[in-house]
Every structure is written in C-alpha cells, then in structure tokens.
Design an enzyme around this catalytic site. Structure first.
Site: not given
Length: 731
Positions: A55, A367, A476, A478-480, A523, A545
């Site tokens: 083609d 926490d 744990k 975490d990263m919020n 988390c 959560d």
C-alpha cells in the site's frame, strides 16, 4: 507452536516471541519496525501481509508518499513530528527546539534472563525461566539510540516491555514524551476497561466502547492516584469472566502516568502507556541514558479471569521480592480507628493484652506517636517520640508489647513535612514549592523535595534509626497528599515528578536492603499509590480507608482484577462503620477481610464478649485458609456489573480460591441484599478437576464437573450482608 523462546527469521526479518500460550510478532520493513500480532500461539513465523507493504509506494522508493506511510504504518514504536499523526509514544526536540525523530532498526540481541532497570522497580527472572530481546533503533540525524526491551516468562502469557533512550550526539536532546510501550491492533469492536475512583472508593471498573478518536486515562497528581489507575484492558464485546479476548496493560510505576487508546481513521487501534506528558520535559545530555519504567502486557483468550490470574502469577513470581510473599503474615490490629490521636502507652497496652487473648499477633501504632502530634496539623518531619504519651519511648513500649506476646509495628509518613515543625522552621527550602509563589497546603502539610540527596538521607535516617533501636517488625509507610506547586531549588522543572519517584524508590530500596526481615506495607490515604511499583518493595498495600465490608466487595474486586489478593490490605473494622455508617454482620466482615492480608481496625476493648469469640474463630479461619488466598488461583464466580458490562438481577457476589494442585478450594458467597420469597442461588464453580470428587467440611460430596456445570446451591441466607464460606477438599 514453537517452544517457549524468542526467535528471529533472517530472511523475512520477523521477530517471534512465544510464551507457552501466546505469540507476539514484529517485523522489519524498509528499516522500520512494524507490529504484526499478539494472540494465541502461532506454529511458525507469520507472513508480513498485515504490514500492507504494497500500500505504501514510499517503501518502493517514492519519497512523495512518505507522509501517507508515516500516518498508516503499524509502528512498534514511533515518534511524532515527521508525519505520524496518531498518538505517539516518543516526542523529541533537538537543541534548536525542532520536533521529530525517525527510528530505524540497527540491530538486536536475544539473551536468557532479564536485565535490571537502573533505579526502577521491574520484573525479574533467571536464565532458566526468562528470555529477553533488545531491538536497537536509531535516528541518524539526531544521533539518538532507542532500545526496545522485551521479556517473556516460562508458563505465563505476558510480555514485559521497556525502553532505553541514549543521546549519542554532542548536544542536549529534550524528551517531551517517553512512553514505555506502543501496541497496534486491528479494531474488532473492542471495548476498554479502566479503573476509576476517589478517596475511599478506589479501583472501580468502568467498561466502555471505543469510538473514533482517543480514550485516555492519566494521573498528574504525583502518585498513581485514587482517581485513575495505571491499568487498561482491551476486550472483545463478548468477553466475560470465562470467555473472549482480553489484553491487559499494567504500568510498573507509582507516579504520573498516562494510557491512551486511539481508534484511527482506518479502524486500527494504537495503545500507548507510560509516564504522563504533564509537566514532563527531560534534558538528555550528551552520553546520557533515559530509562522508562516497565509495562506488562498480558493476553487472554479465556476471558477476564485468565487475565487476572496471569497478572497475579507475574506479580507473585517475578515482581514481589519480600520474604513474606509465601509466608503467613501476622494477624495485626491497628489502633487508628480505635483511638485516632487520643492514646497513650496504657491504652495501647490494654489493646495489646486483649488482642493477645483473641489470638491477634501484632499491634500497629498508627499516627500520633511523635513530637506534639495530637492532630494532623503539626510535627511531620519531627520523628522524635512524644514522651507525654510514651514515657518509656519506643524501645520501652515495644518491650512491653513483646512481653505481652505481640510483635509491634509503627506508622510513618516520611515524604511529608508540616509547616508547624522544627524541620520546616530549620529547612523551609526542603519543601516542594515554586520559588516566589506561596505553596498550597493540603492536609496541613507540604511534600518534601525528595529529589535532593540531603533530604533523602534525612528521611531515611529518621526511619532507619527507629528500626535499629527497637524490635519493630512492621512499618506502614503512608503518603497522604498529591504533589502541587512542583518546584525545587536544585532540580530542573519538567524533571521533578520523575526524579521524585526515583528518590522514593531509592529510599525504599535502601530500607528493604538494610532490613530484609521488615514487613513493609505501603499506603497513600488508602489506595492512592496501590500499583506494581510499590509491590516491588512491599508485599502488600493498604487498599482503601473505607473498611465497610459492603463497599470493600467492589473495591477489592476491582483491585484483584490485577493484583494478587495476598497483596490487598484488608481489615475487620467496627460498626457502625466510621466511613459510611453501615452495620454489617461481624462474621461477614471477616469473610471479606479474609480475601486479603487480614487484620483488625477497631477498639477491641469496646466490643462484646461474643464478638471477641468470633475474632478467635476468624483468626482460626485465617490460619486454615490463608495458604489458598496467598498461593491459589482466584476466580470471580459472581462479578459486579462494572466488570461484565451486563446488568445482573442478583444481589450477591462470590469468589473462590483454588490450590494450584486443584485439590482444595475456598468459596466465599456474600448476599449484599436480602430478598423476600427468593430461592437459594446456584453458582457454577471454576478451576476444579472435572472427574475428581470434592467434600465439604459438613460431609456433603460433589463431582468436580457437577460443581462446574450444574453448579453448587448455596445455603439460604437471611439479611443484608449475610455471607458464608465453603471449603472443598478433593477426596
């Protein structure tokens, strides 16, 4: 079909990758690399007819047809700026700001095993179970080398893909887009499945048609996010759990990502996946290499269920490295929903003592244990113990908990800094911010500039010093909050997002290297960073959560579409549930949490004696059945409307785990809503041996083909949220 391996036909210039069940084929044409096929296994090298070489008169020497060729050829990996107007996996600018790159094949290498991706999480394999291919592409004008890497794994219908880009010139080259994979497919009525959500309702499947144009998902939040997910599946309209085609793509990365599928003018599909182009502009200096993260491409001709089980086995056998992968993990109780910030040593010891009596094995202090952290508006970054709450310090508390007979875990949020902290007062420049602009606060906190080595060293020592001094067995992490106001005093704009993720990966690699016995759980406000990149460092991630069992039915189902249930953080919590206010039977809460890591999120001092006895039963069930959840094959028996795309009249969900030997199975059936005058449901099981006989623990016996073809009639249940476990053993 050819044996497991990677093959090249010198005459036709066709590459063929054969797993045990599928084939993946590419071919060279006029120096360009085109995609031929992904699907059920081929017996030999395919022809190149689908490239439609006839083609394009450009391939026969007519330069006037180049634009038509560029915009129609099924490139394996293409670049924008020179006539390919489809969504591109690579955009490159030279020093003068001109966009364009033209990649042609210069060589290849086939080898056993798999190379590591420097600084990035990725799948691994040894020389006996993994084969790899590097195809070397080059742009002569730019002096740019692009290496496409492919790996396949014995017994798994999966192709791992990544890209290395090297600047061999004497000038800077700027990458505006450097995606990890590009896939060209014929459009056959495909639909696309993605996962969407928000905080506390993560990983909800959405299935939709593909019209002309582009369907895209992405996260530009600095995390893989609650709102989107680095996964996309293309399915045929008839695809169900057990039949039809499914092609799943999963991105092994934890930051900004994008995935797009474009249905072109000629009814072809181009699918790309990689690092988001949002705020991405990478300066590739002379001699430097940019390594993209990895994309895993899984093919199933037996529906979504087979796709899921392939992903599960890839993650278990070739991604998760933790010593806990094949071990029964401790049953833990977390004090967050029990006390929030309002706790002291006496309260924790009371919880630990009663938890021990119920058979729980670990107390996790969440926490609020450091400096003056009595609410979420201070002290992040000041990781020194609050002696008003814990007068004996972490070491003394840990010793007392160990004396009760429990192990101890602890919560950290190491990537964050509070404006009200000694660290911020001493080092305000350590927070991400655009110079001259006030940064946005989210959750009363800023994000540390992890791109800086001195910041990474500080963060690491905060965590590592605690582990060196105490007998803490679990963290744990975490990263919020998302990344906003993404600026730095030391890192070039356009590179911060990716360098941030490289910094996080470096921290986690240091942590698991120094503390190989640590049980690390990631988390991010629940499931905001639940992705394959995190699983490379931690064998489990807190899923959401929202711990309400009825909500978790859908959250965990969506998560298990890709991830092995043993990686899904799941706990039994108190009722009325703190997120939605619903009350669900205590036993049912246990059944749902058993389909994950299993633990408790409640104040055990405040529940009834009857519920404490149920905890003992649940812990016993966990000990009895966890090997099936952890190692077995997962089948969705009744799946949600979101996955099937069909409206169901049932008000129940059911799933089962089957041992690899098929000699044992655990069926979980949950009646979400009770109905008047309705007969017990009959469900068809999966994954059993058809001519084997299976016995329930109450003595009932069934033939395997009977259970799979006629079905199993569950016992009559009463009430919303009622559930039942059924354990089948092969006689």
């Amino acid at each position: 079909m050819k044996d497991f391996g990677i093959y090249y036909n010198e005459e036709s210039q066709v590459f063929l990758l054969n797993t045990n069940g599928i084939s993946y084929a590419m071919a060279c044409s006029g120096g360009y690399l085109g995609h031929l096929y992904i699907g059920p296994g081929l017996s030999d090298f395919p022809s190149k007819d689908v490239l439609r070489e006839g083609d394009y008169t450009y391939l026969k020497g007519n330069p006037g047809d180049k634009c038509v060729f560029m915009d129609g050829f099924p490139f394996e990996y293409s670049s924008g700026g020179i006539g390919d107007f489809r969504v591109s996996p690579l955009n490159v600018r030279n020093e003068k700001g001109f966009l364009g790159a033209e990649l042609k094949v210069k060589g290849y290498e086939i080898y056993d095993g798999k190379k590591k991706l420097p600084g990035l999480p990725s799948t691994f394999g040894n020389e006996n179970d993994t084969k790899s291919l590097d195809i070397i592409l080059e742009d002569e004008a730019l002096k740019l080398t692009v290496i496409l890497s492919y790996s396949i794994f014995e017994g798994l219908d999966c192709v791992a893909r990544s890209v290395r880009i090297k600047n061999d010139s004497e000038e800077n080259i700027y990458l505006e887009r450097a995606l990890s994979s590009c896939l060209e497919l014929p459009y056959r009525g495909h639909e696309v499945i993605t996962l969407h959500g928000s905080w506390a309702r993560e990983h909800i499947p959405e299935r939709r048609t593909i019209g002309h144009g582009r369907v895209a998902i992405s996260s530009d939040r600095g995390i893989s996010s609650h709102q989107a997910h680095p996964f996309m599946a293309l399915v045929s309209p008839e695809t169900t759990e057990t039949q039809g085609e499914a092609i799943g793509l999963s991105f092994v990365y934890s930051g900004n990502f994008m995935a797009e599928v474009e249905r072109t003018q000629h009814d072809r599909l181009r699918v790309v996946m990689g690092i988001s182009v949002h705020d991405f502009d990478w300066c590739l200096a002379p001699g430097k290499i940019f390594q993209t993260p990895e994309v895993l491409v899984v093919y199933s001709s037996d529906g979504l269920g087979k796709m899921s089980r392939t992903f599960h086995d890839i993650f278990r056998n070739h991604l998760i490295r933790s010593k806990y992968l094949h071990k029964e993990r401790p049953v833990l109780i977390n004090n967050w929903e029990a006390t929030y910030f309002d706790f002291d040593m006496d309260k924790l010891l009371e919880i630990a003592a009663q938890a021990k009596q119920a058979g729980i094995e670990m107390l996790v202090m969440d926490d609020g244990w450091f400096r003056k952290r009595d609410s979420d508006d201070s002290s992040l970054g000041d990781w020194t113990v609050n002696k008003a709450k814990l007068p004996l310090g972490l070491t003394g508390l840990c010793e007392k908990i160990n004396n009760i007979g429990l192990d101890m875990g602890i919560w950290f949020e190491p990537e964050m800094i509070s404006p009200d902290s000694n660290l911020y007062r001493e080092h305000p420049d350590w927070a991400l911010a655009i110079p001259g602009r006030d940064a946005s606060e989210c959750r009363n906190q800023f994000v540390l500039d992890i791109t800086r080595s001195e910041v990474r060293d500080y963060v690491y020592e905060c965590v590592a010093s605690v582990l060196r001094e105490t007998n803490i067995k679990y963290i744990k992490w975490d990263m919020n909050r998302p990344l906003t106001d993404v600026g730095s005093l030391v890192t070039r704009g356009g590179e911060i997002h990716h360098r941030y993720m490289l910094g996080v990966y470096e921290l986690m690699e240091r942590l698991v290297s120094e503390f190989p016995d640590l049980l690390l759980e990631n988390c991010s406000s629940g499931g905001g960073r639940f992705d394959p990149g995190m699983l490379y460092y931690s064998p489990q991630v807190w899923c959401s959560d929202d711990t309400d069992a009825m909500e978790r039915l859908y959250i965990q189902e969506g998560t298990a579409l890709i991830y092995p249930p043993s990686s899904i953080g799941a706990h039994v919590s108190i009722c009325p549930n703190h997120i939605v206010g619903r009350t669900v039977d205590f036993r049912t809460r246990g059944y749902v949490a058993l389909a994950g890591t299993f633990g408790y999120e409640l104040d055990i001092r405040a529940i009834s004696d009857e519920e404490k006895e149920i905890i003992k039963e649940q812990v016993s069930d966990y000990k009895k059945y966890n090997h099936l959840v952890r190692e077995g094959d997962y089948f969705r028996i009744i799946s949600s409307d979101n996955l099937t795309g069909k409206k169901s009249e049932e008000n129940s969900l059911a799933w089962m785990f089957v041992s690899k030997e098929k000699d044992e199975a655990l069926l979980t059936y949950i009646q979400e809503r009770g109905n008047a005058n309705k007969r017990s449901e009959t469900v068809r099981l999966q994954g059993l041996i058809k001519d084997a006989r299976y016995r329930l623990e109450d003595g009932r016996e069934y033939q395997g083909d009977e259970l799979m073809n006629i079905g199993f009639t569950v016992d009559k249940l009463y009430g919303d949220g009622a559930g039942r476990l059924y354990h089948f053993s092969k006689i």
